[in-house]
Design a protein around this motif. Structure first.
Motif, mmCIF file in Angstrom:
data_model
loop_
_atom_site.group_PDB
_atom_site.id
_atom_site.type_symbol
_atom_site.label_atom_id
_atom_site.label_comp_id
_atom_site.label_asym_id
_atom_site.label_seq_id
_atom_site.Cartn_x
_atom_site.Cartn_y
_atom_site.Cartn_z
ATOM 1 N N PRO A 151 0.840 -1.194 0.000
ATOM 2 C CA PRO A 151 0.000 0.000 0.000
ATOM 3 C C PRO A 151 0.875 1.244 0.000
ATOM 4 N N ALA A 152 0.333 2.325 -0.500
ATOM 5 C CA ALA A 152 1.105 3.567 -0.508
ATOM 6 C C ALA A 152 1.389 4.023 0.910
ATOM 7 N N PRO A 153 2.644 4.380 1.235
ATOM 8 C CA PRO A 153 2.976 4.807 2.583
ATOM 9 C C PRO A 153 2.292 6.115 2.941
ATOM 10 N N THR A 154 1.977 6.252 4.226
ATOM 11 C CA THR A 154 1.374 7.480 4.719
ATOM 12 C C THR A 154 2.476 8.406 5.203
ATOM 13 N N THR A 155 2.590 9.581 4.623
ATOM 14 C CA THR A 155 3.674 10.496 4.974
ATOM 15 C C THR A 155 3.251 11.478 6.055
ATOM 16 N N GLU A 156 1.944 11.657 6.251
ATOM 17 C CA GLU A 156 1.466 12.629 7.228
ATOM 18 C C GLU A 156 1.504 12.039 8.635
ATOM 19 N N GLU A 157 2.123 12.752 9.569
ATOM 20 C CA GLU A 157 2.187 12.292 10.936
ATOM 21 C C GLU A 157 0.822 12.410 11.601
ATOM 22 N N LYS A 158 0.522 11.444 12.489
ATOM 23 C CA LYS A 158 -0.738 11.456 13.219
ATOM 24 C C LYS A 158 -0.630 12.397 14.416
ATOM 25 N N GLY A 159 -1.795 12.824 14.945
ATOM 26 C CA GLY A 159 -1.823 13.763 16.047
ATOM 27 C C GLY A 159 -1.737 13.086 17.400
ATOM 28 N N PRO A 160 -1.957 13.857 18.475
ATOM 29 C CA PRO A 160 -1.834 13.342 19.843
ATOM 30 C C PRO A 160 -2.725 12.145 20.151
ATOM 31 N N ILE A 161 -3.844 12.006 19.447
ATOM 32 C CA ILE A 161 -4.747 10.888 19.692
ATOM 33 C C ILE A 161 -4.033 9.554 19.460
ATOM 34 N N ASN A 162 -2.961 9.580 18.666
ATOM 35 C CA ASN A 162 -2.201 8.365 18.368
ATOM 36 C C ASN A 162 -1.509 7.807 19.608
ATOM 37 N N LEU A 163 -1.368 8.623 20.652
ATOM 38 C CA LEU A 163 -0.768 8.155 21.894
ATOM 39 C C LEU A 163 -1.608 7.058 22.550
ATOM 40 N N LEU A 164 -2.896 7.007 22.217
ATOM 41 C CA LEU A 164 -3.796 6.026 22.812
ATOM 42 C C LEU A 164 -3.744 4.672 22.109
ATOM 43 N N ARG A 165 -3.122 4.605 20.948
ATOM 44 C CA ARG A 165 -3.116 3.365 20.169
ATOM 45 C C ARG A 165 -2.552 2.171 20.949
ATOM 46 N N PRO A 166 -1.469 2.317 21.725
ATOM 47 C CA PRO A 166 -0.961 1.153 22.475
ATOM 48 C C PRO A 166 -1.971 0.570 23.448
ATOM 49 N N LEU A 167 -2.853 1.413 23.994
ATOM 50 C CA LEU A 167 -3.868 0.922 24.925
ATOM 51 C C LEU A 167 -4.837 -0.020 24.216
ATOM 52 N N LEU A 168 -5.189 0.323 22.971
ATOM 53 C CA LEU A 168 -6.076 -0.532 22.185
ATOM 54 C C LEU A 168 -5.400 -1.866 21.876
ATOM 55 N N LEU A 169 -4.127 -1.808 21.512
ATOM 56 C CA LEU A 169 -3.393 -3.033 21.186
ATOM 57 C C LEU A 169 -3.262 -3.941 22.408
ATOM 58 N N MET A 170 -3.046 -3.341 23.582
ATOM 59 C CA MET A 170 -2.939 -4.137 24.800
ATOM 60 C C MET A 170 -4.289 -4.767 25.153
ATOM 61 N N TYR A 171 -5.370 -4.049 24.873
ATOM 62 C CA TYR A 171 -6.709 -4.608 25.099
ATOM 63 C C TYR A 171 -6.927 -5.852 24.234
ATOM 64 N N TYR A 172 -6.511 -5.791 22.969
ATOM 65 C CA TYR A 172 -6.638 -6.949 22.083
ATOM 66 C C TYR A 172 -5.935 -8.168 22.685
ATOM 67 N N SER A 173 -4.712 -7.951 23.172
ATOM 68 C CA SER A 173 -3.948 -9.055 23.745
ATOM 69 C C SER A 173 -4.633 -9.616 24.990
ATOM 70 N N LEU A 174 -5.067 -8.740 25.873
ATOM 71 C CA LEU A 174 -5.719 -9.176 27.110
ATOM 72 C C LEU A 174 -7.003 -9.953 26.835
#
Length: 273
Positions: free
Chosen positions: A7-30
């Protein structure tokens, strides 16, 4: 699968909301914790509960069967250009897990590969790894070695300067004593050989909030992701491993100061004698 394109790479950086992404990933694992416990009880595998490490391996293998393909899709824009047509000769595939990237080693993508050693210490991954090797048409080239990267010379039977290509894709974050192992892997690479890298790294924004956030997340993260640590300066350790003729390492496009789990991607070519 060899016809897939990145897929075409995304060059635009994500905003502060991206700080929450690890919490979602940890929820998946749990969410796979009760499923794993139920499966072990149902199959009378009670002995697994006697070893925390063994239980975590089973838990992570079950979770990764679900999450691995999703993680592959997210990483594809960076990993596919790295692995396609760059591996050659005798390859050392460190920590391949279930083999989600093996289709990129098909003859059409990497015609110069002669042998691949898959170094996967988690036996829970071996069945899927073998199946994916067969699907990729690599059954005659892919050999699984069920030991850690730190045991390659003692248990793996591999010699120094016997490897043309080392492949590490999101694995140096989870192996023990990574700084030492990187230095032990370097001598195994032939002069002029390449190291293909896509790895988690310690954020470069240590003085910003994300630096403290990453350290806090990493207290729990390794227990949920097969021992993975997201605060290792892996790129620095690779540079310090030995003499390199050429280094082409760069941050993954689109990742910036709000990424708790940043990566580095690229190649290092060992200096010729």
């Amino acid at each position: 699968m060899s016809s897939q394109s990145a897929p075409a790479p995304t060059t635009e950086e994500k905003g502060p909301i991206n700080l929450l992404r690890p919490l979602l990933l940890m929820y998946y694992s749990l969410s796979y914790l009760p499923i794993t416990i139920f499966h072990l009880l149902l199959s009378f595998q009670f002995s697994t509960f006697l070893s925390i490490d063994e239980f975590k391996d089973v838990w992570f293998a079950r979770f990764w069967a679900f999450f691995g393909p999703m993680a592959r899709d997210v990483s594809a824009p960076a990993v596919m250009p790295l692995l396609q047509k760059n591996a050659r000769g005798v390859c050392l595939d460190i920590g391949p897990g279930s083999g989600q990237w093996l289709y990129l080693f098909q003859r059409a993508n990497n015609p110069e590969i002669t042998k691949i050693y898959g170094i996967e210490p988690n036996p829970g991954m071996h069945k899927a790894l073998r199946e994916n090797a067969v699907k990729a048409g690599l059954s005659d080239k892919y050999e699984i070695i069920g030991c850690g990267a730190e045991e390659l010379q003692t248990k793996g039977g591999l010699d120094k300067e016997s490897i043309d290509t080392i492949i590490t894709v999101q694995c140096l974050c989870s192996i023990p004593t990574p700084e030492i192992i990187i230095k032990e892997l370097y001598p195994m690479l032939k002069p002029g050989g390449q190291w293909l890298v896509y790895e988690h790294i310690k954020t470069k924004y240590q003085s910003d909030f994300v630096g403290y956030w990453q350290s806090g997340i990493n207290v729990i993260w390794p227990h949920l992701f097969g021992g993975c640590s997201i605060t290792r300066p892996t790129d620095e350790w690779l540079l310090q491993a030995g003499e390199w003729e050429e280094v082409k390492l760069r941050p993954v496009e689109g990742q910036g100061k709000y990424d708790t789990v940043p990566h580095v991607v690229g190649t290092l070519t060992k200096k010729r004698k």
